[in-house]
Write a protein that holds these residues in place. Structure first.
Motif, PDB file in Angstrom:
ATOM      1  N   ARG A  91       7.539   2.170 -14.241  1.00 26.84           N
ATOM      2  CA  ARG A  91       6.314   2.785 -13.735  1.00 26.84           C
ATOM      3  C   ARG A  91       6.083   2.555 -12.254  1.00 26.84           C
ATOM      4  NH1 ARG A  91       2.029   0.126 -17.524  1.00 26.84           N
ATOM      5  NH2 ARG A  91       0.634   0.999 -15.929  1.00 26.84           N
ATOM      6  N   VAL A  92       6.700   1.512 -11.683  1.00 26.56           N
ATOM      7  CA  VAL A  92       6.439   1.206 -10.279  1.00 26.56           C
ATOM      8  C   VAL A  92       7.619   0.455  -9.677  1.00 26.56           C
ATOM      9  CG1 VAL A  92       5.211  -0.927 -10.900  1.00 26.56           C
ATOM     10  CG2 VAL A  92       4.844   0.109  -8.647  1.00 26.56           C
ATOM     11  N   VAL A  93       7.927   0.787  -8.410  1.00 22.95           N
ATOM     12  CA  VAL A  93       8.898   0.041  -7.615  1.00 22.95           C
ATOM     13  C   VAL A  93       8.155  -0.494  -6.395  1.00 22.95           C
ATOM     14  CG1 VAL A  93      10.985   0.161  -6.203  1.00 22.95           C
ATOM     15  CG2 VAL A  93      10.864   1.417  -8.378  1.00 22.95           C
ATOM     16  N   GLY A  94       8.270  -1.791  -6.160  1.00 19.94           N
ATOM     17  CA  GLY A  94       7.655  -2.415  -4.994  1.00 19.94           C
ATOM     18  C   GLY A  94       8.731  -2.838  -4.015  1.00 19.94           C
ATOM     19  N   LYS A  95       8.705  -2.274  -2.801  1.00 23.28           N
ATOM     20  CA  LYS A  95       9.697  -2.642  -1.779  1.00 23.28           C
ATOM     21  C   LYS A  95       9.199  -3.845  -0.989  1.00 23.28           C
ATOM     22  CE  LYS A  95      13.016  -2.901   1.097  1.00 23.28           C
ATOM     23  NZ  LYS A  95      13.668  -1.880   1.913  1.00 23.28           N
ATOM     24  N   HIS A  96       9.960  -4.915  -1.053  1.00 24.06           N
ATOM     25  CA  HIS A  96       9.665  -6.132  -0.304  1.00 24.06           C
ATOM     26  C   HIS A  96      10.053  -5.889   1.144  1.00 24.06           C
ATOM     27  CE1 HIS A  96      10.203 -10.294   1.116  1.00 24.06           C
ATOM     28  NE2 HIS A  96       9.478 -10.702   0.092  1.00 24.06           N
ATOM     29  N   GLY A  97       9.173  -5.216   1.880  1.00 24.93           N
ATOM     30  CA  GLY A  97       9.444  -4.804   3.248  1.00 24.93           C
ATOM     31  C   GLY A  97       8.893  -3.412   3.473  1.00 24.93           C
ATOM     32  N   VAL A  98       9.465  -2.712   4.443  1.00 24.36           N
ATOM     33  CA  VAL A  98       8.949  -1.394   4.814  1.00 24.36           C
ATOM     34  C   VAL A  98       9.964  -0.284   4.560  1.00 24.36           C
ATOM     35  CG1 VAL A  98       7.971  -0.016   6.680  1.00 24.36           C
ATOM     36  CG2 VAL A  98       7.510  -2.468   6.588  1.00 24.36           C
ATOM     37  N   GLY A  99      11.203  -0.482   5.010  1.00 19.72           N
ATOM     38  CA  GLY A  99      12.210   0.568   4.901  1.00 19.72           C
ATOM     39  C   GLY A  99      12.568   0.867   3.454  1.00 19.72           C
ATOM     40  N   THR A 100      12.589   2.141   3.104  1.00 17.79           N
ATOM     41  CA  THR A 100      12.862   2.546   1.727  1.00 17.79           C
ATOM     42  C   THR A 100      14.161   3.350   1.611  1.00 17.79           C
ATOM     43  OG1 THR A 100      11.449   4.498   2.050  1.00 17.79           O
ATOM     44  CG2 THR A 100      10.428   2.544   1.055  1.00 17.79           C
ATOM     45  N   ASP A 101      15.058   3.213   2.599  1.00 18.57           N
ATOM     46  CA  ASP A 101      16.295   3.988   2.557  1.00 18.57           C
ATOM     47  C   ASP A 101      17.246   3.540   1.453  1.00 18.57           C
ATOM     48  OD1 ASP A 101      15.966   2.110   5.009  1.00 18.57           O
ATOM     49  OD2 ASP A 101      18.087   1.913   4.498  1.00 18.57           O
ATOM     50  N   ASN A 102      16.998   2.403   0.812  1.00 18.58           N
ATOM     51  CA  ASN A 102      17.826   1.963  -0.318  1.00 18.58           C
ATOM     52  C   ASN A 102      17.279   2.434  -1.659  1.00 18.58           C
ATOM     53  OD1 ASN A 102      15.618   0.124   0.199  1.00 18.58           O
ATOM     54  ND2 ASN A 102      16.488  -1.262  -1.311  1.00 18.58           N
ATOM     55  N   ILE A 103      16.219   3.244  -1.631  1.00 19.10           N
ATOM     56  CA  ILE A 103      15.552   3.691  -2.852  1.00 19.10           C
ATOM     57  C   ILE A 103      15.603   5.209  -2.934  1.00 19.10           C
ATOM     58  CG2 ILE A 103      13.367   3.722  -4.131  1.00 19.10           C
ATOM     59  CD1 ILE A 103      12.644   1.108  -2.605  1.00 19.10           C
ATOM     60  N   ASP A 104      16.006   5.732  -4.089  1.00 16.14           N
ATOM     61  CA  ASP A 104      16.067   7.189  -4.287  1.00 16.14           C
ATOM     62  C   ASP A 104      14.654   7.690  -4.589  1.00 16.14           C
ATOM     63  OD1 ASP A 104      16.439   9.829  -5.221  1.00 16.14           O
ATOM     64  OD2 ASP A 104      18.486   9.358  -5.860  1.00 16.14           O
ATOM     65  N   GLN A 105      13.958   8.088  -3.538  1.00 12.29           N
ATOM     66  CA  GLN A 105      12.569   8.509  -3.703  1.00 12.29           C
ATOM     67  C   GLN A 105      12.416   9.799  -4.500  1.00 12.29           C
ATOM     68  OE1 GLN A 105       9.939   7.676  -0.201  1.00 12.29           O
ATOM     69  NE2 GLN A 105      11.852   7.026   0.769  1.00 12.29           N
ATOM     70  N   PRO A 106      13.282  10.809  -4.335  1.00  8.82           N
ATOM     71  CA  PRO A 106      13.156  12.011  -5.184  1.00  8.82           C
ATOM     72  C   PRO A 106      13.286  11.678  -6.670  1.00  8.82           C
ATOM     73  CG  PRO A 106      14.505  12.505  -3.275  1.00  8.82           C
ATOM     74  CD  PRO A 106      14.273  11.026  -3.256  1.00  8.82           C
ATOM     75  N   ALA A 107      14.166  10.732  -7.018  1.00  8.81           N
ATOM     76  CA  ALA A 107      14.322  10.359  -8.426  1.00  8.81           C
ATOM     77  C   ALA A 107      13.053   9.695  -8.958  1.00  8.81           C
ATOM     78  CB  ALA A 107      15.519   9.426  -8.595  1.00  8.81           C
ATOM     79  N   LEU A 108      12.386   8.895  -8.109  1.00  8.30           N
ATOM     80  CA  LEU A 108      11.111   8.311  -8.526  1.00  8.30           C
ATOM     81  C   LEU A 108      10.050   9.389  -8.683  1.00  8.30           C
ATOM     82  CD1 LEU A 108      10.800   5.093  -6.293  1.00  8.30           C
ATOM     83  CD2 LEU A 108      11.668   5.277  -8.632  1.00  8.30           C
ATOM     84  N   SER A 109       9.968  10.286  -7.713  1.00  3.13           N
ATOM     85  CA  SER A 109       8.944  11.339  -7.743  1.00  3.13           C
ATOM     86  C   SER A 109       9.109  12.241  -8.954  1.00  3.13           C
ATOM     87  CB  SER A 109       9.004  12.172  -6.460  1.00  3.13           C
ATOM     88  OG  SER A 109       8.732  11.366  -5.332  1.00  3.13           O
TER      89      SER A 109
END
Length: 331
Positions: A91-109
């Motif tokens: 249900r949720v991913v929390g990035k420990h930091g700011v940059g989210t380039d290691n996370i597939d945001q379209p897949a989350l959306s």
């Protein structure tokens, strides 16, 4: 920390007697969230999560629990579409930091999975490191120290350096970190310009001259600071053409993301002598290969993504993202 002893039973939160709402004894009413911490975070943040959820700690095998994981706290580990597809309860991913380039945001959306970051929590520490690197480039104490240790207290190079007030400074990216760098530069009496099309005029620092483009910053900057996110638009933004736009003998400090600078181009600009030095806390591949040409270019300082690695920043970042993840999960 002790690993999971029974793969079928992830680490559980402890609860007083009588059990609190949301504890494992009450799972028939309110299922307890299961949060996977992929990498080490501050102990205070771990305890915050442990008090209100089950947790899987770094190094523990999360595979047997993929069907139950409801939250992830991640630093640099890849969270890609294949992994997301294997986590049906996420249900949720929390990035420990700011940059989210290691996370597939379209897949989350696509699954309406929330993504939170700890924006601003590490800004002071990253800004401190950026100024440290700038001063090292300007004064070269590392060269003098190495020479002294070799028994040659006067290095066979000109050790005349610069005050920061001598070097026109430029900042690309005037977010929280960029503005923290600007505050520090003001204390050194530096002349500073910056570019960030997203920052409203009302939030723009008085001490920084606003430029209309990247190129306008580069053309008169002798000490360049990068504090941009890595996006398709910023990838290799600093190529050889742009590096050569900077005045001869300039310096570059990158505490943002490795992919913003074309590493081969930076190595060439250093080898040609157009840039007098560069310092980077980030690389396109981390850790970089030992034979990376950039690491063997003249006057390059390379670090291993240490910008946020201070006690204060780790605690702020960890507790902030833990709070956001727990709030998203309603516990």
């Amino acid at each position: 920390m002790v690993g999971i002893q029974n793969p079928a039973a992830p680490r559980r939160a402890t609860s007083p007697d009588p059990p609190r709402a949301g504890s494992l004894e009450r799972t028939t009413m309110t299922p307890t969230p299961l949060i996977w911490i992929t990498e080490q975070i501050h102990p205070d943040a771990v305890e915050m999560l442990r008090a209100r959820a089950e947790i899987i700690l770094p190094g523990e095998d999360a595979t047997p629990h993929h069907d139950r994981i409801t939250g992830i706290v991640v630093r640099a580990a890849p969270i890609d579409a294949d992994l997301i597809a294997r986590l049906p309860a996420l249900r949720v991913v929390g990035k420990h930091g700011v940059g989210t380039d290691n996370i597939d945001q379209p897949a989350l959306s696509a699954r309406d999975i929330a993504l939170h970051t700890a924006a601003g929590a590490n800004a002071e520490s990253v800004a401190d490191l950026a100024l440290t690197l700038a001063l090292m480039l300007a004064r070269a104490p590392d060269i003098a120290s190495d020479a002294l240790k070799r028994g040659t207290p006067r290095p066979n190079v000109d050790m005349t350096g610069y005050e920061l007030s001598e070097l026109p400074c430029g900042i690309l990216g005037m977010g929280v970190i960029g503005r923290a760098v600007a505050r520090r530069l003001a204390g050194f009496g530096a002349q500073v310009s910056g570019y960030d099309p997203m920052l409203p005029d009302a939030e723009w620092p008085d001490s920084v001259a606003r430029r209309a483009s990247v190129d306008a910053v580069l053309e008169d900057t002798r000490m360049l600071f990068l504090h941009l996110p890595l996006t398709p638009d910023t990838r290799h933004m600093l190529d050889l053409t742009r590096l050569r736009q900077m005045p001869q003998g300039s310096f570059l400090v990158n505490c943002a993301r490795g992919g913003i600078v074309d590493e081969a181009a930076l190595a060439q600009a250093l080898n040609e002598g157009h840039l007098a030095g560069a310092a980077t806390d980030v690389f396109e591949r981390e850790p970089p290969a030992p034979d990376l040409p950039l690491l063997h270019a003249p006057r390059i300082i390379g670090l291993t993504h240490l910008g946020a690695q201070t006690h204060a920043a780790l605690r702020r970042t960890g507790t902030l993202i833990a709070t956001k993840v727990l709030t998203e999960l309603g516990v």
